[in-house]
Motif scaffolding. Structure first.
Motif, PDB file in Angstrom:
ATOM      1  N   GLY A 211      25.809  12.140 157.155  1.00 19.97           N
ATOM      2  CA  GLY A 211      26.161  12.844 155.919  1.00 19.97           C
ATOM      3  C   GLY A 211      26.887  11.908 154.960  1.00 19.97           C
ATOM      4  N   VAL A 212      27.009  12.346 153.707  1.00 21.66           N
ATOM      5  CA  VAL A 212      27.589  11.478 152.678  1.00 21.66           C
ATOM      6  C   VAL A 212      28.846  12.117 152.088  1.00 21.66           C
ATOM      7  CG1 VAL A 212      27.209  10.471 150.371  1.00 21.66           C
ATOM      8  CG2 VAL A 212      25.389  10.388 152.104  1.00 21.66           C
ATOM      9  N   LEU A 213      29.881  11.296 151.972  1.00 23.44           N
ATOM     10  CA  LEU A 213      31.154  11.704 151.373  1.00 23.44           C
ATOM     11  C   LEU A 213      31.366  10.860 150.117  1.00 23.44           C
ATOM     12  CD1 LEU A 213      34.180  12.804 151.500  1.00 23.44           C
ATOM     13  CD2 LEU A 213      34.635  10.897 153.019  1.00 23.44           C
ATOM     14  N   VAL A 214      31.639  11.530 148.996  1.00 22.69           N
ATOM     15  CA  VAL A 214      31.939  10.810 147.751  1.00 22.69           C
ATOM     16  C   VAL A 214      33.287  11.314 147.238  1.00 22.69           C
ATOM     17  CG1 VAL A 214      31.237  10.379 145.357  1.00 22.69           C
ATOM     18  CG2 VAL A 214      29.503  10.448 147.157  1.00 22.69           C
ATOM     19  N   ALA A 215      34.211  10.374 147.029  1.00 23.89           N
ATOM     20  CA  ALA A 215      35.560  10.774 146.583  1.00 23.89           C
ATOM     21  C   ALA A 215      36.207   9.637 145.807  1.00 23.89           C
ATOM     22  CB  ALA A 215      36.418  11.123 147.796  1.00 23.89           C
ATOM     23  N   PRO A 216      37.062   9.984 144.839  1.00 22.80           N
ATOM     24  CA  PRO A 216      37.840   8.943 144.156  1.00 22.80           C
ATOM     25  C   PRO A 216      39.026   8.522 145.037  1.00 22.80           C
ATOM     26  CG  PRO A 216      37.798  11.032 142.897  1.00 22.80           C
ATOM     27  CD  PRO A 216      37.330  11.332 144.286  1.00 22.80           C
TER      28      PRO A 216
END
Ligand SMILES: C[S@@+](CC[C@H](N)C(=O)[O-])C[C@H]1O[C@@H](n2cnc3c(N)ncnc32)[C@H](O)[C@@H]1O
Length: 308
Positions: A211-216
């Motif tokens: 799965g993919v996690l995108v965060a600042p």
């Protein structure tokens, strides 16, 4: 000019924008065209840069409807929807810390492009805000695929209402998103629209392998790096920064901490952020300067989403 015309004009401008372009993804272009951003923007908003009086000007839809609509469709300007966690009423120019916004269009599109959700994916979004990003996501992944978590009860309630009014079937949870949403795990995609100093271990546990996690992610340079990480199993993920941004901080992570205690090596050369490698697991996170990545596209312009 009406909202649909402005939206179509924005879509055209995004095609040649250095940031926030659709990247040939028709689902993203279609979602942007289908979701009325003006439906999610509150009637009273603050402009994110102070005037000569040091205050953020109020843009009131009932008083200046054209100005309001034009502001809502500016590509590169986030509009402030809450100051000081709601302690300041949106009825006059104000000062204070920004605590919620409708994110600027280019940053929203860029984040979704990197997240790359597929139809039917189970998605967790942290930081619902107005619900605009939630609606774009749901347009792609479909009904009942999305859980969005907002810590502020009033903001969550307004987003829920706006989503329901448009017929968007997403679960809006009022809670501390730093804990993720264990009951819905595992997720195919996790996205945060509030920045973190440390990737929460709950998110890593709730991300499925692959799965993919995108965060600042906060950096020693003072701005955030949007990181895109892939779940590697056992509550861990690894990846790279894909852009520079500045987001409002997740509430529980507002207090500054020394970067060396957050997995950053001393004296890392921030000019080379594209080369960094990030690994995070249940014991913490590690950032290191990796190998040189060449020809990585157009995401080179540094700018602000909005600072807390
Ligand atoms: C930049 S705003 C989100 C903007 C949203 N994407 C939009 O365009 O409408 C960040 C949001 O994160 C929320 N937030 C901050 N800390 C949070 C936490 N621990 N859990 C859930 N939401 C949080 C804030 O209340 C705020 O609404």
């Amino acid at each position: 000019m009406d909202a649909e015309v402005l939206r179509a004009r924005c879509a055209k401008e995004l095609e040649s924008s250095p940031r926030g372009y659709f990247g040939g993804l028709s689902w993203l272009r279609n979602a942007f065209a289908a979701v009325p951003r003006e439906h999610f923007a509150p009637d009273r908003l603050w402009w994110p840069r102070p005037g000569e009086d040091g205050l953020y000007a109020l843009i009131d839809r009932s008083k200046t409807p054209k100005r309001w609509l034009k502001a809502v469709y500016l590509l590169r300007t986030p509009l402030i929807t809450q100051i000081d966690d709601g302690a300041v009423a949106p009825d006059a120019p104000a000062s204070g810390a920004f605590t919620s916004s409708i994110s600027c269009i280019t940053v929203v599109i860029e984040t979704l492009r990197h997240l790359a959700p597929a139809p039917g994916d189970k998605v967790l979004e942290i930081g619902t805000g107005t619900g605009y990003n939630t609606a774009l996501l749901a347009h792609r992944t479909g009904p009942d695929t999305l859980t969005t978590v907002e810590i502020d009860p009033q903001i969550a309630a307004q987003a829920r209402e706006r989503l329901e009014a448009l017929g968007v079937r997403a679960r809006v949870v009022t809670a501390d998103g730093e804990q993720g949403f264990p009951a819905g795990a595992p997720f195919d995609r996790i996205v945060s629209t509030a920045s973190v100093r440390r990737i929460p271990t709950a998110w890593l546990r709730q991300l499925r392998p692959g799965g993919v996690l995108v965060a600042p992610l906060d950096s020693p340079a003072g701005y955030d790096l949007t990181v895109r990480m892939t779940g590697t199993g056992h509550g861990a993920a690894a990846g790279r920064p894909v852009a520079t941004v500045e987001f409002m901080r997740l509430r529980g992570q507002r207090t500054p901490q020394p970067h060396t205690g957050l997995g950053w090596p001393d004296g890392i050369d921030m000019q080379r952020w594209r080369e960094f490698e990030i690994h995070a697991d249940q014991n913490g996170q590690r950032i290191r300067a990796g190998r040189v990545m060449r020809g990585r596209g157009r995401d080179t312009v540094s700018w602000q989403e909005s600072a807390l």
